[in-house]
Design a protein around this motif. Structure first.
Motif, PDB file in Angstrom:
ATOM      1  N   VAL A  18      -3.911   6.259   8.412  1.00 50.40           N
ATOM      2  CA  VAL A  18      -2.184   6.436   7.339  1.00 50.40           C
ATOM      3  C   VAL A  18      -1.592   7.890   7.711  1.00 50.40           C
ATOM      4  CG1 VAL A  18      -0.680   6.112   4.952  1.00 50.40           C
ATOM      5  CG2 VAL A  18      -2.833   4.085   5.987  1.00 50.40           C
ATOM      6  N   ILE A  19      -2.270   8.796   6.569  1.00 49.00           N
ATOM      7  CA  ILE A  19      -1.856  10.392   6.980  1.00 49.00           C
ATOM      8  C   ILE A  19      -1.179  10.869   8.264  1.00 49.00           C
ATOM      9  CG2 ILE A  19      -2.173  12.390   5.752  1.00 49.00           C
ATOM     10  CD1 ILE A  19      -4.196  11.893   3.743  1.00 49.00           C
ATOM     11  N   VAL A  20      -2.131  10.777   9.432  1.00 49.48           N
ATOM     12  CA  VAL A  20      -2.676  11.355  10.511  1.00 49.48           C
ATOM     13  C   VAL A  20      -0.660  10.398  11.157  1.00 49.48           C
ATOM     14  CG1 VAL A  20      -3.113  11.124  12.688  1.00 49.48           C
ATOM     15  CG2 VAL A  20      -4.275  12.116  10.698  1.00 49.48           C
ATOM     16  N   PHE A  21      -0.699   9.430  10.820  1.00 47.70           N
ATOM     17  CA  PHE A  21       0.290   8.595  10.972  1.00 47.70           C
ATOM     18  C   PHE A  21       1.411   9.226  10.893  1.00 47.70           C
ATOM     19  CE2 PHE A  21       3.726   5.539  11.055  1.00 47.70           C
ATOM     20  CZ  PHE A  21       3.596   4.763  12.169  1.00 47.70           C
ATOM     21  N   PHE A  22       1.966   9.383  10.006  1.00 48.53           N
ATOM     22  CA  PHE A  22       3.467  10.213   9.307  1.00 48.53           C
ATOM     23  C   PHE A  22       3.196  11.211  10.252  1.00 48.53           C
ATOM     24  CE2 PHE A  22       2.770   6.116   6.953  1.00 48.53           C
ATOM     25  CZ  PHE A  22       3.730   5.236   6.736  1.00 48.53           C
ATOM     26  N   THR A  23       1.980  11.916   9.546  1.00 52.95           N
ATOM     27  CA  THR A  23       2.232  13.736   9.492  1.00 52.95           C
ATOM     28  C   THR A  23       2.644  14.088  11.214  1.00 52.95           C
ATOM     29  OG1 THR A  23       0.018  13.836   9.970  1.00 52.95           O
ATOM     30  CG2 THR A  23       1.014  14.349   8.367  1.00 52.95           C
ATOM     31  N   GLY A  24       1.245  12.906  12.248  1.00 58.37           N
ATOM     32  CA  GLY A  24       1.577  12.987  13.244  1.00 58.37           C
ATOM     33  C   GLY A  24       2.599  12.790  14.663  1.00 58.37           C
ATOM     34  N   ILE A  25       3.464  11.470  13.872  1.00 61.57           N
ATOM     35  CA  ILE A  25       4.913  11.376  14.543  1.00 61.57           C
ATOM     36  C   ILE A  25       5.490  12.506  13.832  1.00 61.57           C
ATOM     37  CG2 ILE A  25       6.388   9.852  14.122  1.00 61.57           C
ATOM     38  CD1 ILE A  25       4.882   7.763  13.646  1.00 61.57           C
ATOM     39  N   LEU A 100      -5.562  14.022  18.645  1.00 60.53           N
ATOM     40  CA  LEU A 100      -4.750  12.396  18.980  1.00 60.53           C
ATOM     41  C   LEU A 100      -3.258  12.054  19.298  1.00 60.53           C
ATOM     42  CD1 LEU A 100      -8.742  11.548  18.688  1.00 60.53           C
ATOM     43  CD2 LEU A 100      -7.242  12.706  20.887  1.00 60.53           C
ATOM     44  N   MET A 101      -3.207  11.806  17.431  1.00 63.17           N
ATOM     45  CA  MET A 101      -2.118  11.096  16.990  1.00 63.17           C
ATOM     46  C   MET A 101      -0.575  12.259  17.781  1.00 63.17           C
ATOM     47  SD  MET A 101      -1.097   8.573  16.102  1.00 63.17           S
ATOM     48  CE  MET A 101       0.379   7.798  15.682  1.00 63.17           C
ATOM     49  N   TYR A 102      -0.828  13.632  17.358  1.00 58.14           N
ATOM     50  CA  TYR A 102      -0.248  14.148  17.476  1.00 58.14           C
ATOM     51  C   TYR A 102       0.369  14.169  18.772  1.00 58.14           C
ATOM     52  CZ  TYR A 102       1.790  19.045  19.017  1.00 58.14           C
ATOM     53  OH  TYR A 102       2.214  19.860  19.430  1.00 58.14           O
ATOM     54  N   ARG A 103      -1.008  14.394  19.510  1.00 61.32           N
ATOM     55  CA  ARG A 103      -0.159  14.861  21.136  1.00 61.32           C
ATOM     56  C   ARG A 103      -0.004  13.287  22.296  1.00 61.32           C
ATOM     57  NH1 ARG A 103      -1.022  19.568  23.614  1.00 61.32           N
ATOM     58  NH2 ARG A 103      -1.842  18.613  26.225  1.00 61.32           N
ATOM     59  N   THR A 104      -0.261  12.010  21.292  1.00 60.89           N
ATOM     60  CA  THR A 104      -0.613  10.955  22.047  1.00 60.89           C
ATOM     61  C   THR A 104       1.383  10.459  21.605  1.00 60.89           C
ATOM     62  OG1 THR A 104      -2.330  10.375  21.789  1.00 60.89           O
ATOM     63  CG2 THR A 104      -0.485   8.422  22.182  1.00 60.89           C
ATOM     64  N   GLN A 141       4.416   1.812  22.150  1.00 58.06           N
ATOM     65  CA  GLN A 141       3.015   1.518  22.718  1.00 58.06           C
ATOM     66  C   GLN A 141       2.171   2.988  23.014  1.00 58.06           C
ATOM     67  OE1 GLN A 141       1.775  -0.662  24.206  1.00 58.06           O
ATOM     68  NE2 GLN A 141       3.536  -2.249  23.454  1.00 58.06           N
ATOM     69  N   GLY A 142       2.492   3.840  23.044  1.00 62.47           N
ATOM     70  CA  GLY A 142       2.159   5.402  22.465  1.00 62.47           C
ATOM     71  C   GLY A 142       1.723   5.398  21.939  1.00 62.47           C
ATOM     72  N   ILE A 143       2.535   5.129  20.388  1.00 56.82           N
ATOM     73  CA  ILE A 143       1.812   5.999  19.357  1.00 56.82           C
ATOM     74  C   ILE A 143       1.306   4.951  18.824  1.00 56.82           C
ATOM     75  CG2 ILE A 143       2.735   5.474  17.329  1.00 56.82           C
ATOM     76  CD1 ILE A 143       6.013   6.307  17.779  1.00 56.82           C
ATOM     77  N   LEU A 144       1.044   3.868  19.095  1.00 57.13           N
ATOM     78  CA  LEU A 144       0.472   2.813  18.404  1.00 57.13           C
ATOM     79  C   LEU A 144      -1.401   3.410  19.354  1.00 57.13           C
ATOM     80  CD1 LEU A 144      -0.952   0.007  16.871  1.00 57.13           C
ATOM     81  CD2 LEU A 144      -0.186  -1.014  19.112  1.00 57.13           C
ATOM     82  N   ALA A 145      -1.253   3.712  19.984  1.00 54.14           N
ATOM     83  CA  ALA A 145      -2.692   4.029  20.972  1.00 54.14           C
ATOM     84  C   ALA A 145      -2.888   5.245  20.440  1.00 54.14           C
ATOM     85  CB  ALA A 145      -2.066   4.287  22.299  1.00 54.14           C
ATOM     86  N   GLY A 146      -2.425   5.923  19.755  1.00 48.61           N
ATOM     87  CA  GLY A 146      -2.444   7.496  19.353  1.00 48.61           C
ATOM     88  C   GLY A 146      -3.080   6.246  17.629  1.00 48.61           C
ATOM     89  N   LEU A 147      -2.711   6.180  17.128  1.00 47.11           N
ATOM     90  CA  LEU A 147      -3.039   5.581  15.114  1.00 47.11           C
ATOM     91  C   LEU A 147      -4.076   4.630  16.211  1.00 47.11           C
ATOM     92  CD1 LEU A 147      -2.478   4.983  13.158  1.00 47.11           C
ATOM     93  CD2 LEU A 147      -1.614   2.809  13.289  1.00 47.11           C
ATOM     94  N   VAL A 148      -4.564   4.065  16.485  1.00 46.81           N
ATOM     95  CA  VAL A 148      -5.779   3.456  17.044  1.00 46.81           C
ATOM     96  C   VAL A 148      -7.101   4.609  17.320  1.00 46.81           C
ATOM     97  CG1 VAL A 148      -7.235   1.678  19.329  1.00 46.81           C
ATOM     98  CG2 VAL A 148      -5.038   1.517  18.376  1.00 46.81           C
ATOM     99  N   LEU A 149      -6.608   5.683  18.383  1.00 49.15           N
ATOM    100  CA  LEU A 149      -7.580   6.534  18.399  1.00 49.15           C
ATOM    101  C   LEU A 149      -7.315   7.449  17.884  1.00 49.15           C
ATOM    102  CD1 LEU A 149      -6.166   7.676  22.056  1.00 49.15           C
ATOM    103  CD2 LEU A 149      -8.228   6.846  21.636  1.00 49.15           C
TER     104      LEU A 149
END
Length: 222
Positions: A18-25, A100-104, A141-149
């Motif tokens: 959850v934290i990575v999702f928002f900070t990565g985006i 992973l989240m950031y790069r994707t 699609q890319g964001i979802l892939a990053g979140l799953v990874l």
């Protein structure tokens, strides 16, 4: 069978994701807009945990948040201790999974057609509306892939986790550290059981994502 490692691993992976999702985006969106030279420097800094050995990342976390370090001692005054606590595992997983989240997400944002955003601005739409209602759906699609990874990486994190929080049954044990502990004490059956549990969870997550991608493609076709 003690299921604490399963519960602990899931909550660590979920919270860190959850934290990575928002900070990565957030990081991906703003870094993508920076000048090339500055972007390259920040990109290296944010991606370093991806290429460094996890034990090295854990070592740096210990240096930063250890009880005898300035920052760790300061946080301890507020009863916040990352070393040898389960939420220290969230910090370790967050740092490891963030790249992973950031790069994707950055790749998805860089491939976004900016004319869509410009069109929205000409219609008087706010930047927040354009971001959440136009940019994010196009890049989903890319964001979802990053979140799953990121979730899968956090779930299986070992090196930084064992360096920062160690292995304490009922307190800090995760699936990965439990597998290592059981292997060390020659409990191959127990270690294999936890390996299969981790494998089943990871496979279920990937299957769920594949199903979502198929639904999205069918919706676009219709």
């Amino acid at each position: 069978m003690d299921l604490f490692p399963l519960w602990n691993s899931l909550r660590i992976a979920a919270l860190s994701s959850v934290i990575v999702f928002f900070t990565g985006i957030f990081a991906a969106y703003y870094v993508a807009k920076l000048p090339r030279a500055l972007k390259g420097i920040i990109d290296v800094i944010l991606t370093l945990p991806l290429v460094l050995p996890p034990t090295v990342v854990g070592y740096f976390l210990l240096i930063a948040f250890g009880a005898r370090r300035p920052l760790g001692a300061f946080l301890a005054q507020f009863d916040i201790r990352f070393a040898m606590t389960w939420y220290g595992g969230v910090l370790a997983a967050l740092v490891i999974a963030f790249p992973l989240m950031y790069r994707t997400a950055r790749g998805a944002f860089e491939s976004f057609d900016e004319t869509l955003a410009y069109s929205g601005k000409t219609l008087g739409l706010s930047n927040s509306y354009i971001f959440w209602r136009i940019r994010m759906p196009v890049c989903r699609q890319g964001i979802l892939a990053g979140l799953v990874l990121a979730f899968a990486r956090a779930l299986g994190e070992f090196g930084a986790t064992v360096m920062l929080i160690g292995y304490t049954p009922g307190r800090t044990a995760t699936i990965s550290t439990t597998v290592y502990h059981l292997w060390r004490v020659a409990d191959e059956r127990g270690a294999f059981t936890w390996v299969m549990i981790n494998l089943a969870i990871s496979a279920a997550v990937l299957l769920a994502v594949n199903m979502l991608e198929r639904r999205n493609k069918r919706a676009v076709i219709r």
